[in-house]
Scaffold this active site. Structure first.
Site, PDB file in Angstrom:
ATOM      1  N   LYS A 223       0.809  -1.225   0.000  1.00 17.64           N
ATOM      2  CA  LYS A 223       0.000   0.000   0.000  1.00 17.64           C
ATOM      3  C   LYS A 223       0.839   1.271   0.000  1.00 17.64           C
ATOM      4  O   LYS A 223       2.035   1.253   0.285  1.00 17.64           O
ATOM      5  CB  LYS A 223      -1.000  -0.028   1.159  1.00 17.64           C
ATOM      6  CG  LYS A 223      -2.209  -0.916   0.797  1.00 17.64           C
ATOM      7  CD  LYS A 223      -3.326  -0.890   1.788  1.00 17.64           C
ATOM      8  CE  LYS A 223      -4.468  -1.789   1.262  1.00 17.64           C
ATOM      9  NZ  LYS A 223      -5.500  -2.035   2.268  1.00 17.64           N
ATOM     10  N   ARG A 257      -3.865 -10.098   4.585  1.00 16.77           N
ATOM     11  CA  ARG A 257      -4.324 -10.095   3.189  1.00 16.77           C
ATOM     12  C   ARG A 257      -3.163  -9.584   2.347  1.00 16.77           C
ATOM     13  O   ARG A 257      -2.765  -8.422   2.478  1.00 16.77           O
ATOM     14  CB  ARG A 257      -5.548  -9.169   3.074  1.00 16.77           C
ATOM     15  CG  ARG A 257      -6.144  -9.092   1.684  1.00 16.77           C
ATOM     16  CD  ARG A 257      -7.341  -8.150   1.672  1.00 16.77           C
ATOM     17  NE  ARG A 257      -7.964  -8.087   0.359  1.00 16.77           N
ATOM     18  CZ  ARG A 257      -7.527  -7.295  -0.627  1.00 16.77           C
ATOM     19  NH1 ARG A 257      -6.500  -6.498  -0.451  1.00 16.77           N
ATOM     20  NH2 ARG A 257      -8.152  -7.301  -1.790  1.00 16.77           N
TER      21      ARG A 257
HETATM   22  N1  HH2 Z   1      -7.678  -3.546   0.858  1.00 16.07           N
HETATM   23  C1  HH2 Z   1      -8.030  -3.519  -0.454  1.00 16.07           C
HETATM   24  C2  HH2 Z   1      -9.152  -4.240  -0.890  1.00 16.07           C
HETATM   25  N2  HH2 Z   1      -9.875  -5.009  -0.043  1.00 16.07           N
HETATM   26  N3  HH2 Z   1     -10.238  -5.869   2.137  1.00 16.07           N
HETATM   27  C3  HH2 Z   1      -9.891  -5.931   3.444  1.00 16.07           C
HETATM   28  N4  HH2 Z   1     -10.595  -6.693   4.294  1.00 16.07           N
HETATM   29  N5  HH2 Z   1      -8.833  -5.220   3.933  1.00 16.07           N
HETATM   30  C4  HH2 Z   1      -8.063  -4.414   3.135  1.00 16.07           C
HETATM   31  O1  HH2 Z   1      -7.115  -3.773   3.643  1.00 16.07           O
HETATM   32  C5  HH2 Z   1      -8.394  -4.323   1.739  1.00 16.07           C
HETATM   33  C6  HH2 Z   1      -9.519  -5.075   1.271  1.00 16.07           C
HETATM   34  C7  HH2 Z   1      -7.245  -2.708  -1.416  1.00 16.07           C
HETATM   35  O2  HH2 Z   1      -6.195  -3.427  -1.994  1.00 16.07           O
HETATM   36  P1  HH2 Z   1      -6.225  -4.224  -3.405  1.00 16.07           P
HETATM   37  O3  HH2 Z   1      -7.319  -5.229  -3.449  1.00 16.07           O
HETATM   38  O4  HH2 Z   1      -4.867  -4.766  -3.606  1.00 16.07           O
HETATM   39  O5  HH2 Z   1      -6.439  -3.116  -4.501  1.00 16.07           O
HETATM   40  P2  HH2 Z   1      -7.734  -2.576  -5.276  1.00 16.07           P
HETATM   41  O6  HH2 Z   1      -8.721  -2.113  -4.263  1.00 16.07           O
HETATM   42  O7  HH2 Z   1      -7.194  -1.445  -6.125  1.00 16.07           O
HETATM   43  O8  HH2 Z   1      -8.291  -3.684  -6.105  1.00 16.07           O
END
Ligand code: HH2
Length: 275
Positions: A223, A257
């Protein structure tokens, strides 16, 4: 020991941290956007993450990065269902990262056993009942604002106290809707309406969120606050992510995660021995 249940299984937390591998079936996610749009490629990546140590795979069809474009439910379903079906057929545990009840319902039908809702049941009025009726495990995440607005100058008097009282409220909402207590996990939502300073403070004080009696999930992987601290681009944040994962586990995180499953499983297994 805290138990987290879902249809057909459970995690018992306390000694061993669970590893959730991230699989974004989106064109625009901040880290793996566009990589896994083809269902067979996505399934291959999921199998690889399982071989590398993932306990479950979080399948998402809509990016939640700051300012991301909203995706209609039908499109989100079209992206994720073929992937969820493939993984469920291979007995891979799947959570669905969505805040839309229609998408969640389709994913549960396809075999997902856990709901990961970044809006903590607030994004869709039908979500709480949908999750309760399906009997799935539920991860409820704290977010201030919406993905469109959340990074516009977020302010808190006390970020951990605010998250804690939010969790208390949302636990009541979940129980009222009929979601059983041992099917709920909480996540402070690193990067969702938080500055770098807020994210670091949450990680330093994570233990305070343990008082709620539910397992804690944490998502720091690659992040922005790690990039800002170290001056690293998104694919060069593995070591920085490792430091946050170790710190979070030592302060009570039960599930991480992550994108880099092989590396973070090593960090988790080693840190588990140290706590
Ligand atoms: N962060 C993201 C998405 N979903 N769910 C939980 N429970 N906790 C988190 O910290 C979290 C989440 C954001 O990251 P990512 O899926 O890698 O990216 P994007 O939202 O751009 O798809």
């Amino acid at each position: 020991m805290t138990v987290f249940r879902f249809p057909g299984g459970s995690f018992t937390f306390g000694r061993r941290t669970a590893v959730m591998g991230i699989l974004n079936v989106t064109p625009d996610s901040f880290s793996d956007g566009g990589d896994w749009l083809d269902p067979e490629r996505a399934a291959r990546q999921a199998r690889r993450m399982v071989r590398e140590g993932a306990d479950l795979i979080d399948v998402g069809g809509e990016s939640t990065r700051p300012g991301a474009r909203a995706v209609p439910a039908a499109e989100e379903i079209r992206r994720i269902v073929p992937v969820v079906e493939r993984l469920a057929a291979e007995k891979i545990l799947v959570s669905v990262d969505t805040s839309k009840a229609a998408v969640a319902r389709a994913a549960f039908r396809a075999g997902a056993k856990i709901l990961n809702d970044v809006t903590a049941l607030r994004g869709d009025r039908a979500m709480a009942k949908t999750a309760a009726a399906a009997g799935v495990g539920v991860i409820l995440m704290h977010m201030k604002g919406t993905p469109r607005t959340m990074q516009k100058n977020p302010r808190y008097d006390d970020v951990v106290a605010e998250i804690s009282s939010f969790f208390r409220e949302i636990l009541k909402t979940a129980w009222r809707a009929g979601i059983e207590r041992d099917k709920i996990m909480l996540d402070p939502g690193i990067g969702f309406g938080k500055t770098s300073k807020h994210n670091l403070e949450i990680l330093r004080r994570l233990e305070e969120l343990r008082t709620l009696g539910r397992p804690l999930a944490i998502g720091t992987s690659r992040k922005g606050f790690i990039g800002r601290a170290l001056g690293r681009q998104v694919h060069d944040r593995v070591s920085g992510t490792g430091a946050t994962v170790a710190a979070a586990i030592l302060r009570g995180a039960d599930l991480i995660r992550v994108h880099d499953v092989r590396e973070m499983t090593d960090v988790a297994r080693m840190t588990d021995l140290l706590r």
